[in-house]
Design a protein around this motif. Sequence first.
Motif, mmCIF file in Angstrom:
data_model
loop_
_atom_site.group_PDB
_atom_site.id
_atom_site.type_symbol
_atom_site.label_atom_id
_atom_site.label_comp_id
_atom_site.label_asym_id
_atom_site.label_seq_id
_atom_site.Cartn_x
_atom_site.Cartn_y
_atom_site.Cartn_z
ATOM 1 N N ALA A 55 11.114 -6.014 -1.809
ATOM 2 C CA ALA A 55 10.535 -6.979 -0.919
ATOM 3 C C ALA A 55 10.225 -6.519 0.313
ATOM 4 O O ALA A 55 11.160 -5.953 1.130
ATOM 5 C CB ALA A 55 11.293 -8.356 -1.010
ATOM 6 N N GLN A 56 9.180 -6.882 0.847
ATOM 7 C CA GLN A 56 8.739 -6.688 2.379
ATOM 8 C C GLN A 56 8.843 -7.648 3.169
ATOM 9 O O GLN A 56 8.343 -8.518 3.136
ATOM 10 C CB GLN A 56 7.141 -5.991 2.465
ATOM 11 C CG GLN A 56 6.994 -5.502 3.893
ATOM 12 C CD GLN A 56 5.465 -5.095 3.701
ATOM 13 O OE1 GLN A 56 4.668 -5.747 3.291
ATOM 14 N NE2 GLN A 56 5.138 -3.680 4.160
ATOM 15 N N PRO A 57 9.620 -7.593 4.234
ATOM 16 C CA PRO A 57 9.816 -8.678 5.078
ATOM 17 C C PRO A 57 8.427 -9.240 5.633
ATOM 18 O O PRO A 57 7.502 -8.354 6.253
ATOM 19 C CB PRO A 57 10.569 -8.314 6.453
ATOM 20 C CG PRO A 57 11.632 -7.237 5.367
ATOM 21 C CD PRO A 57 10.474 -6.714 4.420
ATOM 22 N N ILE A 58 8.170 -10.515 5.727
ATOM 23 C CA ILE A 58 6.925 -10.920 6.236
ATOM 24 C C ILE A 58 6.695 -10.772 8.060
ATOM 25 O O ILE A 58 5.549 -11.248 8.355
ATOM 26 C CB ILE A 58 6.628 -12.167 6.194
ATOM 27 C CG1 ILE A 58 5.353 -12.758 5.939
ATOM 28 C CG2 ILE A 58 7.476 -13.205 6.775
ATOM 29 C CD1 ILE A 58 4.258 -12.061 5.015
ATOM 30 N N SER A 59 7.750 -10.533 8.594
ATOM 31 C CA SER A 59 7.623 -10.371 9.954
ATOM 32 C C SER A 59 6.530 -9.356 10.311
ATOM 33 O O SER A 59 6.147 -9.534 11.420
ATOM 34 C CB SER A 59 9.150 -10.058 10.583
ATOM 35 O OG SER A 59 9.739 -8.710 9.989
ATOM 36 N N GLY A 60 6.302 -8.292 9.552
ATOM 37 C CA GLY A 60 5.432 -7.445 9.934
ATOM 38 C C GLY A 60 3.948 -7.796 9.731
ATOM 39 O O GLY A 60 3.024 -7.184 10.596
ATOM 40 N N ALA A 61 3.866 -9.052 9.378
ATOM 41 C CA ALA A 61 2.437 -9.540 9.254
ATOM 42 C C ALA A 61 1.912 -10.190 10.589
ATOM 43 O O ALA A 61 0.712 -10.444 10.869
ATOM 44 C CB ALA A 61 2.367 -10.601 8.050
ATOM 45 N N ARG A 62 2.855 -10.642 11.363
ATOM 46 C CA ARG A 62 2.987 -11.223 12.680
ATOM 47 C C ARG A 62 1.766 -12.456 12.405
ATOM 48 O O ARG A 62 0.825 -12.758 13.191
ATOM 49 C CB ARG A 62 2.034 -10.489 13.765
ATOM 50 C CG ARG A 62 3.094 -9.270 14.189
ATOM 51 C CD ARG A 62 2.732 -8.817 15.387
ATOM 52 N NE ARG A 62 1.448 -7.937 15.363
ATOM 53 C CZ ARG A 62 1.249 -6.721 15.117
ATOM 54 N NH1 ARG A 62 2.690 -5.987 14.361
ATOM 55 N NH2 ARG A 62 0.178 -6.132 15.009
ATOM 56 N N ALA A 106 -0.977 -6.941 3.448
ATOM 57 C CA ALA A 106 -1.834 -7.533 2.634
ATOM 58 C C ALA A 106 -2.580 -8.833 3.551
ATOM 59 O O ALA A 106 -3.670 -8.838 3.897
ATOM 60 C CB ALA A 106 -1.591 -8.059 1.332
ATOM 61 N N VAL A 107 -1.172 -9.457 4.044
ATOM 62 C CA VAL A 107 -1.731 -10.670 4.874
ATOM 63 C C VAL A 107 -2.335 -10.220 6.113
ATOM 64 O O VAL A 107 -3.163 -10.787 6.560
ATOM 65 C CB VAL A 107 -0.503 -11.434 4.867
ATOM 66 C CG1 VAL A 107 -0.709 -12.584 6.089
ATOM 67 C CG2 VAL A 107 0.034 -12.049 3.699
ATOM 68 N N ARG A 108 -1.626 -9.213 6.757
ATOM 69 C CA ARG A 108 -1.972 -8.765 8.084
ATOM 70 C C ARG A 108 -3.762 -8.197 7.936
ATOM 71 O O ARG A 108 -4.391 -8.563 8.797
ATOM 72 C CB ARG A 108 -1.350 -7.520 8.582
ATOM 73 C CG ARG A 108 -1.629 -6.993 10.021
ATOM 74 C CD ARG A 108 -1.490 -8.173 10.843
ATOM 75 N NE ARG A 108 -1.994 -7.959 12.232
ATOM 76 C CZ ARG A 108 -1.292 -7.355 13.224
ATOM 77 N NH1 ARG A 108 0.028 -7.096 12.874
ATOM 78 N NH2 ARG A 108 -1.856 -7.011 14.419
ATOM 79 N N ASP A 116 -6.474 -9.636 10.522
ATOM 80 C CA ASP A 116 -7.170 -8.608 11.284
ATOM 81 C C ASP A 116 -8.585 -8.892 11.306
ATOM 82 O O ASP A 116 -9.333 -8.385 12.106
ATOM 83 C CB ASP A 116 -6.591 -7.253 11.041
ATOM 84 C CG ASP A 116 -5.425 -7.090 11.852
ATOM 85 O OD1 ASP A 116 -4.653 -7.904 12.638
ATOM 86 O OD2 ASP A 116 -4.817 -5.959 11.441
ATOM 87 N N ALA A 117 -9.053 -9.198 10.058
ATOM 88 C CA ALA A 117 -10.366 -9.195 9.609
ATOM 89 C C ALA A 117 -11.394 -10.366 10.423
ATOM 90 O O ALA A 117 -12.410 -10.418 10.182
ATOM 91 C CB ALA A 117 -10.521 -9.148 8.289
ATOM 92 N N MET A 118 -10.754 -11.428 10.694
ATOM 93 C CA MET A 118 -11.451 -12.641 11.164
ATOM 94 C C MET A 118 -10.753 -13.512 12.050
ATOM 95 O O MET A 118 -9.725 -13.328 12.398
ATOM 96 C CB MET A 118 -11.629 -13.484 9.772
ATOM 97 C CG MET A 118 -10.414 -14.255 9.064
ATOM 98 S SD MET A 118 -10.449 -14.306 7.394
ATOM 99 C CE MET A 118 -10.824 -12.827 6.510
ATOM 100 N N PRO A 119 -11.484 -14.506 12.743
ATOM 101 C CA PRO A 119 -10.863 -15.516 13.638
ATOM 102 C C PRO A 119 -9.789 -16.194 12.861
ATOM 103 O O PRO A 119 -9.748 -16.362 11.826
ATOM 104 C CB PRO A 119 -11.848 -16.471 13.831
ATOM 105 C CG PRO A 119 -13.247 -15.644 13.444
ATOM 106 C CD PRO A 119 -13.002 -14.933 12.316
ATOM 107 N N GLU A 120 -8.790 -16.639 13.811
ATOM 108 C CA GLU A 120 -7.344 -17.357 13.315
ATOM 109 C C GLU A 120 -7.548 -18.539 12.556
ATOM 110 O O GLU A 120 -6.983 -18.857 11.551
ATOM 111 C CB GLU A 120 -6.690 -17.568 14.545
ATOM 112 C CG GLU A 120 -5.204 -18.145 14.032
ATOM 113 C CD GLU A 120 -4.377 -18.692 15.433
ATOM 114 O OE1 GLU A 120 -4.058 -19.617 15.339
ATOM 115 O OE2 GLU A 120 -4.473 -17.758 16.149
ATOM 116 N N ALA A 121 -8.671 -19.440 12.836
ATOM 117 C CA ALA A 121 -9.013 -20.537 11.929
ATOM 118 C C ALA A 121 -9.291 -20.222 10.510
ATOM 119 O O ALA A 121 -9.176 -20.908 9.723
ATOM 120 C CB ALA A 121 -9.946 -21.223 12.768
ATOM 121 N N ALA A 122 -10.019 -19.232 10.028
ATOM 122 C CA ALA A 122 -10.387 -18.693 9.170
ATOM 123 C C ALA A 122 -9.323 -18.108 8.271
ATOM 124 O O ALA A 122 -9.084 -18.439 7.127
ATOM 125 C CB ALA A 122 -11.728 -17.703 8.904
#
Length: 390
Positions: A26-33, A362-364, A368-374
């Motif tokens: 399992a990868q800690p989600i903290s890396g996704a910020r 994957a979440v990052r 990174d690919a779009m505005p925060e709202a999207a």
Amino acid sequence: MPDDVTRTVTTTAATADAGLMVDRAAQPISGARLPAGLSLISADNHIEVTEDIFYEAFPRHLRDAAPRVWRDGYWRLGYRDNMQTYPEGVDVDGALTKAVLTDGFDLAVRARHLEIEGITQEIVYPQSLLAFIRHPDQEVQELIYRTYNEYIAALGKRQAGRFHGVGICGNWWDPAKAEAAVRQIVDLGLKTFMLPLSPGADAAGKPIDYAGKTMDRLWAVAAEAGLPVNFHIGEVPGNSTRGGFGTFFIVQAAPFRRVFGNLIFGGILDRNPGLRIVFAEGGINWVAGALQDAELTYGTHREIYDIVPRHRPAHYWYNNMYATFQTDLVGLRLLDIIGADRVMWAQDYPHGEGTFGYTAGAVRQVIDAMPEAAARMILGGTAARLYGLG
């Protein structure tokens, strides 16, 4: 040019080069910020039946026809007399089975993994039970799915607020039983249910067409229920031929096009405009091509249609349909066509093509690919709204 294309494709796929599930941690989600306050929801996870529920629930005169559940290294669902997992001919000890983290069906292990990877809620589809879509005995098939719906509802109550099981419509082939099948799902408190991509034949052996008149009652009761209707890849895996697993995997989204076409050109969504449809685990990049082809045929052929849709094809996608993905950089680059509000991220736990072990990365990608709202919509907001999650 070929070298440039190769580098582009390799870069696109690099984040998913994770290897077999059994070798991941399992990868800690903290890396996704994650943005503050974002509740990460997986719109497509899976669970296996790990209790012998069918034999116990079936009436005595049908118990010999009930599938059994056992474990001999992997969880098995099938007919134990000949140790054959259903359907016959599927290589259950080969690549398909080894691509699944079977420990993930232990609820304690599962909860620990999902907590580390930051998943607050999950929409949970069946696992091996998808293969029973082609069971030859429809009476037994109906009992299997009704029993499963009770089982998955009980699992949800044991993990209230986190685990949301996807029911299976117990009967789609007999219009007289459609209402009772959907009513069971509603009465159990399930938030959604699924239908097969390929509905097979009716009780008389006639092939079923979802857009046919005999299916009108099913779609009407589904619309009345107000629950999203789901279609999922992988109903009957075929992986025993040379190169079979790789070929099987890359054609998984292909059946979506037939249902997509039925819904639009068969008038299903015109007759039931409140229906909400989800296409799960086939990624999102297929949508742009399907929309383009649907618009092309509408623009050039509608004068010869037997049924002319009331709207252009894109209208139905933007108002009635959704798709899930795990990692799909190509699809994310096409969001101006697909629509950020039409797609939902999924961990696909505990499948090998899922993001377990690199969920934060994957979440990052999405963030990174779009505005925060999207990103907020894709990573949980749309699933919460669609499925009515608290």
